[in-house]
Scaffold this motif. Sequence first.
Motif, mmCIF file in Angstrom:
data_model
loop_
_atom_site.group_PDB
_atom_site.id
_atom_site.type_symbol
_atom_site.label_atom_id
_atom_site.label_comp_id
_atom_site.label_asym_id
_atom_site.label_seq_id
_atom_site.Cartn_x
_atom_site.Cartn_y
_atom_site.Cartn_z
ATOM 1 N N GLN A 56 0.153 0.429 11.668
ATOM 2 C CA GLN A 56 -0.016 -0.930 10.767
ATOM 3 C C GLN A 56 -1.446 -1.495 11.314
ATOM 4 N N LYS A 63 1.886 -10.898 11.618
ATOM 5 C CA LYS A 63 2.171 -10.293 10.621
ATOM 6 C C LYS A 63 1.829 -8.968 10.244
ATOM 7 N N VAL A 74 2.493 1.236 3.122
ATOM 8 C CA VAL A 74 3.815 0.178 2.249
ATOM 9 C C VAL A 74 3.195 -1.340 2.568
ATOM 10 N N TYR A 75 1.950 -2.204 1.679
ATOM 11 C CA TYR A 75 1.317 -3.534 2.043
ATOM 12 C C TYR A 75 1.670 -4.623 2.313
ATOM 13 N N ASN A 76 1.846 -6.046 2.817
ATOM 14 C CA ASN A 76 2.289 -6.468 2.625
ATOM 15 C C ASN A 76 2.920 -7.083 1.345
ATOM 16 N N SER A 77 4.056 -8.047 1.301
ATOM 17 C CA SER A 77 5.169 -8.542 0.314
ATOM 18 C C SER A 77 4.561 -9.417 -0.367
ATOM 19 N N ASP A 78 3.160 -9.709 0.213
ATOM 20 C CA ASP A 78 2.449 -11.033 -0.771
ATOM 21 C C ASP A 78 2.025 -10.695 -1.701
ATOM 22 N N GLU A 79 1.824 -10.839 -2.995
ATOM 23 C CA GLU A 79 0.437 -9.583 -3.773
ATOM 24 C C GLU A 79 -0.607 -10.942 -3.527
ATOM 25 N N THR A 81 -1.386 -12.357 -0.672
ATOM 26 C CA THR A 81 -2.186 -11.846 0.473
ATOM 27 C C THR A 81 -2.881 -10.458 1.088
ATOM 28 N N ARG A 82 -2.591 -9.227 -0.076
ATOM 29 C CA ARG A 82 -2.718 -7.996 -0.186
ATOM 30 C C ARG A 82 -4.321 -8.552 -1.098
ATOM 31 N N ASP A 171 -5.187 -5.783 -5.948
ATOM 32 C CA ASP A 171 -4.170 -5.852 -4.989
ATOM 33 C C ASP A 171 -4.315 -3.796 -4.755
ATOM 34 N N ALA A 173 -1.670 -2.856 -3.628
ATOM 35 C CA ALA A 173 -0.271 -2.227 -4.296
ATOM 36 C C ALA A 173 -0.193 -1.120 -5.617
#
Length: 457
Positions: A56, A63, A74-79, A81-82, A171, A173
């Motif tokens: 990680q 976080k 898997v990247y952070n869930s918030d776009e 932030t990514r 992004d 992701a």
Amino acid sequence: MKLMGKRAGILFILCVLFAVGMIFLLFTYIKDAPKWAAAPFNQHLYRSGELVRAGQILDANGKVLVSTIENERVYNSDESTRAALMHLVGDPKRGVATSLQVTYRNKLVGWNYLNGIYHFGGGIGNNIQTTVDADLARATYAALGGRRGTACVMNYKTGDLLCMVSSPSFDPANVPDIEGDPEKYDGVYINRLLSASYTPGSIFKLVTAAAAIDNLPGVQSREFVCEGSYDLLGQEITCPSVHGRQNFAETMANSCNIAYARMASELGPETMTAYAGKAGVMSGQDLDGIGVANGHFSLTGAAPGDVGWAGVGQYDTLINPLSYLEFVAAIANGGSAVTPHIIDSIKTPNGFPARFAIDLPIHENVLSGSTAGTLRQIMRAAVVNNYGEGNLAGYGLSAKSGTAEVADGKEPHSWFCGFLDDETAPLAFIVIVENGGAGKDAAANVARTVLEAAVGK
Ligand SMILES: [Zn+2]
């Protein structure tokens, strides 16, 4: 006997060749094994050239910015932030050469010389905790608003980078069609804080001022007259305004080109070059082993007027934003520079340290305490009398703006750098908005928004 001797000789030569071969193999292994192990052709770690099995990367508050879940990265869930942290974390195709997923891939996949890729306890590689605050990065990325540039906030006591954002970004992701829109994504893989260098414009006046304080006796009690234009040994130096009579501190708040060109001319090429060197302009440091671009300052063969323009931050001077932030941080820190850091710790999945480097921040005296103190006062006065504090009253905001003329006829680059003169929030910052116009507008607005987020306003 003669035959025996010959055979022994051949055997000896073979033994030597074998030993040389083994040494070569061992040397090559030590040199290249980390590269081979974590190389994209290792199917164990990569799929279709994309890193899948690795530890990680976390922000300063734990976080998770990226992790591997069921063989997927898997990247952070918030776009946002990514996108804000893409240059730090990295993208799936490893386009950002300075990102952690490229530069620290051996640590992330858990490789070592003894065991190869060995995942003790079934974990997936080592976890890297960074010093950045993901929420602050998101706020910074939003403040840049899609404009090209970079912004960084650093704790000038510890060297920790709380924020490192470069724009444009994307992004990781959902990687867009970058080749399909070359204008929008021009230079998108470059972390502008680390890998770019720019004309500094007036933020360079801090270097000229430091040299003047140390080398021009009585400069702080002198009066400088600006009539908007000045003939410096045959070359015209111009100022955007007629500043009239000014004391030394006022020349900084006014950012008077004529005053600084005259000081640079009196200081001469040798002293100016020495102070550019002190400020770290020419030699990029590294950031936890990640390479940082060099700047440029050379007055070899420069005309007298060129020396004047160099003192104003023009001529052919280039600075790297992170290196210059280190100089600004040294002013804030009483003249001592601290080594910047982006990595807090690297740990195995079981929480054991996976990095034993003794990496204490090196405190280097860039300026004397009294010179740094004088610069702090005049940078504070520039905010109070010229730039304004916004919502940061009470934090001792001290700064210098820069409006760097660029050659291609576009709008100038907008700079704002400085610090909070505050024991509870010892933060230095630098912002550049490319072709953003006046420094005290575009870049200063970004800086104030970022600092307000940093101190929780
Ligand atoms: Zn002026």
